[in-house]
Scaffold this active site. Structure first.
Site, PDB file in Angstrom:
ATOM      1  N   ILE A   1      -5.019  -2.339 -25.140  1.00 50.65           N
ATOM      2  CA  ILE A   1      -6.079  -2.190 -25.652  1.00 50.65           C
ATOM      3  C   ILE A   1      -6.186  -2.549 -27.337  1.00 50.65           C
ATOM      4  O   ILE A   1      -7.269  -2.150 -27.926  1.00 50.65           O
ATOM      5  CB  ILE A   1      -6.506  -0.867 -25.657  1.00 50.65           C
ATOM      6  CG1 ILE A   1      -5.297   0.159 -26.165  1.00 50.65           C
ATOM      7  CG2 ILE A   1      -6.318  -0.425 -23.891  1.00 50.65           C
ATOM      8  CD1 ILE A   1      -5.624   1.812 -26.236  1.00 50.65           C
TER       9      ILE A   1
ATOM     10  N   ASP B   1      -4.270  18.728 -26.766  1.00 51.07           N
ATOM     11  CA  ASP B   1      -4.349  19.864 -27.355  1.00 51.07           C
ATOM     12  C   ASP B   1      -3.584  19.631 -28.644  1.00 51.07           C
ATOM     13  O   ASP B   1      -3.867  20.633 -29.491  1.00 51.07           O
ATOM     14  CB  ASP B   1      -3.570  21.017 -26.634  1.00 51.07           C
ATOM     15  CG  ASP B   1      -2.156  20.480 -26.354  1.00 51.07           C
ATOM     16  OD1 ASP B   1      -1.826  19.264 -26.294  1.00 51.07           O
ATOM     17  OD2 ASP B   1      -1.286  21.315 -26.200  1.00 51.07           O
TER      18      ASP B   1
ATOM     19  N   TYR C   1       0.993  11.996 -34.425  1.00 49.08           N
ATOM     20  CA  TYR C   1       0.214  11.854 -33.104  1.00 49.08           C
ATOM     21  C   TYR C   1      -1.036  12.513 -33.104  1.00 49.08           C
ATOM     22  O   TYR C   1      -1.910  11.877 -32.680  1.00 49.08           O
ATOM     23  CB  TYR C   1       1.349  12.251 -32.098  1.00 49.08           C
ATOM     24  CG  TYR C   1       0.633  12.284 -30.698  1.00 49.08           C
ATOM     25  CD1 TYR C   1       0.511  11.179 -29.866  1.00 49.08           C
ATOM     26  CD2 TYR C   1       0.403  13.516 -30.044  1.00 49.08           C
ATOM     27  CE1 TYR C   1      -0.255  11.233 -28.597  1.00 49.08           C
ATOM     28  CE2 TYR C   1       0.074  13.714 -28.842  1.00 49.08           C
ATOM     29  CZ  TYR C   1      -0.337  12.600 -28.075  1.00 49.08           C
ATOM     30  OH  TYR C   1      -0.789  12.834 -26.952  1.00 49.08           O
TER      31      TYR C   1
ATOM     32  N   TRP D   1       0.222  19.267 -22.215  1.00 52.23           N
ATOM     33  CA  TRP D   1       1.636  19.567 -21.411  1.00 52.23           C
ATOM     34  C   TRP D   1       1.662  18.733 -20.100  1.00 52.23           C
ATOM     35  O   TRP D   1       1.908  19.637 -19.295  1.00 52.23           O
ATOM     36  CB  TRP D   1       1.859  20.786 -21.639  1.00 52.23           C
ATOM     37  CG  TRP D   1       2.215  21.645 -22.756  1.00 52.23           C
ATOM     38  CD1 TRP D   1       1.442  21.470 -23.978  1.00 52.23           C
ATOM     39  CD2 TRP D   1       2.825  23.174 -22.849  1.00 52.23           C
ATOM     40  NE1 TRP D   1       1.944  22.370 -24.831  1.00 52.23           N
ATOM     41  CE2 TRP D   1       2.603  23.408 -24.186  1.00 52.23           C
ATOM     42  CE3 TRP D   1       3.493  23.784 -22.006  1.00 52.23           C
ATOM     43  CZ2 TRP D   1       3.205  24.653 -24.808  1.00 52.23           C
ATOM     44  CZ3 TRP D   1       4.140  24.972 -22.573  1.00 52.23           C
ATOM     45  CH2 TRP D   1       3.928  25.254 -24.037  1.00 52.23           C
TER      46      TRP D   1
HETATM   47  P1  NDP Z   1       2.500   7.795 -21.060  1.00 48.46           P
HETATM   48  O1  NDP Z   1       3.278   7.452 -22.172  1.00 48.46           O
HETATM   49  O2  NDP Z   1       3.119   8.056 -19.733  1.00 48.46           O
HETATM   50  O3  NDP Z   1       1.499   6.504 -20.686  1.00 48.46           O
HETATM   51  C1  NDP Z   1       0.887   5.703 -21.668  1.00 48.46           C
HETATM   52  C2  NDP Z   1       0.680   4.545 -21.086  1.00 48.46           C
HETATM   53  O4  NDP Z   1      -0.138   3.968 -22.261  1.00 48.46           O
HETATM   54  C3  NDP Z   1       1.815   3.702 -20.789  1.00 48.46           C
HETATM   55  O5  NDP Z   1       1.565   3.115 -19.701  1.00 48.46           O
HETATM   56  C4  NDP Z   1       1.746   2.367 -21.779  1.00 48.46           C
HETATM   57  O6  NDP Z   1       2.164   1.360 -21.292  1.00 48.46           O
HETATM   58  C5  NDP Z   1       0.178   2.314 -22.072  1.00 48.46           C
HETATM   59  N1  NDP Z   1       0.087   1.767 -23.437  1.00 48.46           N
HETATM   60  C6  NDP Z   1       0.565   2.012 -24.665  1.00 48.46           C
HETATM   61  N2  NDP Z   1       0.210   1.023 -25.494  1.00 48.46           N
HETATM   62  C7  NDP Z   1      -0.715   0.208 -24.893  1.00 48.46           C
HETATM   63  C8  NDP Z   1      -1.617  -0.785 -25.336  1.00 48.46           C
HETATM   64  N3  NDP Z   1      -1.705  -1.228 -26.874  1.00 48.46           N
HETATM   65  N4  NDP Z   1      -2.572  -1.190 -24.446  1.00 48.46           N
HETATM   66  C9  NDP Z   1      -2.455  -0.732 -23.319  1.00 48.46           C
HETATM   67  N5  NDP Z   1      -1.814   0.329 -22.945  1.00 48.46           N
HETATM   68  C10 NDP Z   1      -0.832   0.740 -23.516  1.00 48.46           C
HETATM   69  O7  NDP Z   1       1.293   8.919 -21.196  1.00 48.46           O
HETATM   70  P2  NDP Z   1       0.716  10.218 -20.261  1.00 48.46           P
HETATM   71  O8  NDP Z   1       0.379   9.262 -19.055  1.00 48.46           O
HETATM   72  O9  NDP Z   1       1.661  11.303 -20.017  1.00 48.46           O
HETATM   73  O10 NDP Z   1      -0.583  10.305 -21.114  1.00 48.46           O
HETATM   74  C11 NDP Z   1      -1.849   9.943 -20.682  1.00 48.46           C
HETATM   75  C12 NDP Z   1      -2.929  10.369 -21.768  1.00 48.46           C
HETATM   76  O11 NDP Z   1      -2.852  11.857 -21.884  1.00 48.46           O
HETATM   77  C13 NDP Z   1      -2.598   9.997 -23.172  1.00 48.46           C
HETATM   78  O12 NDP Z   1      -3.959   9.762 -23.879  1.00 48.46           O
HETATM   79  C14 NDP Z   1      -1.938  11.204 -24.025  1.00 48.46           C
HETATM   80  O13 NDP Z   1      -2.090  11.207 -25.333  1.00 48.46           O
HETATM   81  C15 NDP Z   1      -2.668  12.326 -23.240  1.00 48.46           C
HETATM   82  N6  NDP Z   1      -2.088  13.414 -23.296  1.00 48.46           N
HETATM   83  C16 NDP Z   1      -0.494  13.566 -22.687  1.00 48.46           C
HETATM   84  C17 NDP Z   1       0.255  14.754 -22.805  1.00 48.46           C
HETATM   85  C18 NDP Z   1       1.585  14.661 -22.220  1.00 48.46           C
HETATM   86  O14 NDP Z   1       2.081  15.762 -22.480  1.00 48.46           O
HETATM   87  N7  NDP Z   1       2.041  13.524 -21.916  1.00 48.46           N
HETATM   88  C19 NDP Z   1      -0.452  15.788 -23.359  1.00 48.46           C
HETATM   89  C20 NDP Z   1      -1.729  15.980 -23.789  1.00 48.46           C
HETATM   90  C21 NDP Z   1      -2.413  14.698 -23.879  1.00 48.46           C
HETATM   91  P3  NDP Z   1       3.810   0.541 -21.810  1.00 48.46           P
HETATM   92  O15 NDP Z   1       4.714   1.751 -21.170  1.00 48.46           O
HETATM   93  O16 NDP Z   1       3.616  -0.776 -21.048  1.00 48.46           O
HETATM   94  O17 NDP Z   1       3.709   0.547 -23.216  1.00 48.46           O
END
Ligand code: NDP
Length: 280
Positions: A38, A103, A126, A151
């Protein structure tokens, strides 16, 4: 209907892949971070030209909360600049964007659930970048749903539940904080809600809160994980001051889900029921 998912191999992205099998009227395109980086706007444009998505679910993010304190440049690059790219490209291609926020945009000073109208005031790097990402979307796109969640856990990727289960294999005693209050959210429940939004045809764009129902501390969450998995461990409740972390976290971040429930007719599971579902 074509739905592009970015960050599709992270925790939420993988949960979306799981539930996608139940919806054969939607053609999903799951892109990993190399195919859809992205931060690379030209690359995104090429991908959108190929896929022609009606919706983009942006599950891509910089999610390392503590690391973001010392690595602000990279957190900003993904969570702000990357999100701006997605917003601009979605707008150009007339694609509806469903973006996931957190959150952690709130300071945690409230004692009743946060609504979408509450003022955000993130405590850490963050949360700050996630909030800036939200405003990039409101500035640069017209058709968007921002879903703040909390979470996240599941059988996929890295999360608190998996960390607890791993630690239980290595240790007999564990201390977990009991003065941060929020709601654990099963990523598969969030994935189902996202699909419901896509299928709704709603044009009530804007920000929505989604988590499971109920409240818990991290200690309560850990206790339930061990109980359901029949793991015997000496679990001790501690306060955040006994467990300093680089990033400051909100003391209270329960989300009010009234808006998403009424707009999309979503029934939300209690967090303990969802945790039970994945344990059995
Ligand atoms: P993850 O860390 O499991 O997944 C994030 C993904 O983003 C990874 O697959 C990573 O790929 C990818 N990514 C990172 N940088 C880039 C980039 N430049 N271009 C494209 N892809 C990229 O996160 P979650 O699935 O847990 O979280 C999903 C969403 O929910 C996020 O927006 C997060 O902020 C939000 N969120 C998450 C919470 C949590 O507890 N986890 C709580 C509240 C909100 P790669 O591994 O290949 O870098």
């Amino acid at each position: 209907m074509v739905v592009l998912v970015t960050g599709a191999f992270g925790q939420l992205g993988t949960a979306l892949q799981l539930v996608a099998n139940n919806y054969n009227t939607i053609q999903f395109y799951f892109a990993n971070s190399s195919e859809a980086d992205i931060t690379d706007k030209e690359g995104l444009i090429n991908l959108y030209n190929k896929v022609q998505p009606d919706f983009c679910v942006n599950a891509a993010a910089y999610t390392a909360v503590d690391k973001a304190e010392s690595d602000q440049e990279n957190a900003y690059k993904v969570n702000v600049e990357g999100v701006r790219n997605i917003a601009e490209v979605c707008n150009y291609f007339n694609t509806t964007l469903i973006h996931i926020s957190t959150d952690f945009v709130f300071d945690g000073h409230k004692t009743v659930p946060y609504t979408e109208q509450d003022v955000a005031n993130p405590q850490g790097s963050y949360g700050k970048t996630k909030l800036q990402g939200e405003s990039e979307i409101t500035k640069n796109s017209e058709k968007f749903f921002i879903i703040r969640t909390s979470w996240l856990y599941s059988q996929f990727g890295h999360n608190f539940m998996k960390t607890m289960l791993r630690i239980a294999e290595e240790k007999t005693t564990l201390k977990v904080v009991n003065d941060q209050i929020g709601t654990p959210t099963y990523a598969v429940d969030l994935a189902e809600a996202i699909i419901k939004i896509i299928l709704s045809g709603s044009k009530n764009y804007g920000t929505y809160h989604f988590s499971n129902e109920g409240i818990a501390s991290w200690y309560d969450f850990a206790k339930k994980i061990f109980e359901l998995n029949k793991i015997n461990i000496d679990l001790q409740a501690i306060s955040s001051s006994d467990f300093p972390t680089p990033a400051k976290r909100p003391k209270y971040s329960v989300l009010d889900k009234s808006k998403i429930k009424s707009e999309f007719d979503i029934q939300i599971n209690n967090w303990e029921d969802s945790l039970k579902r994945i344990t059995n």
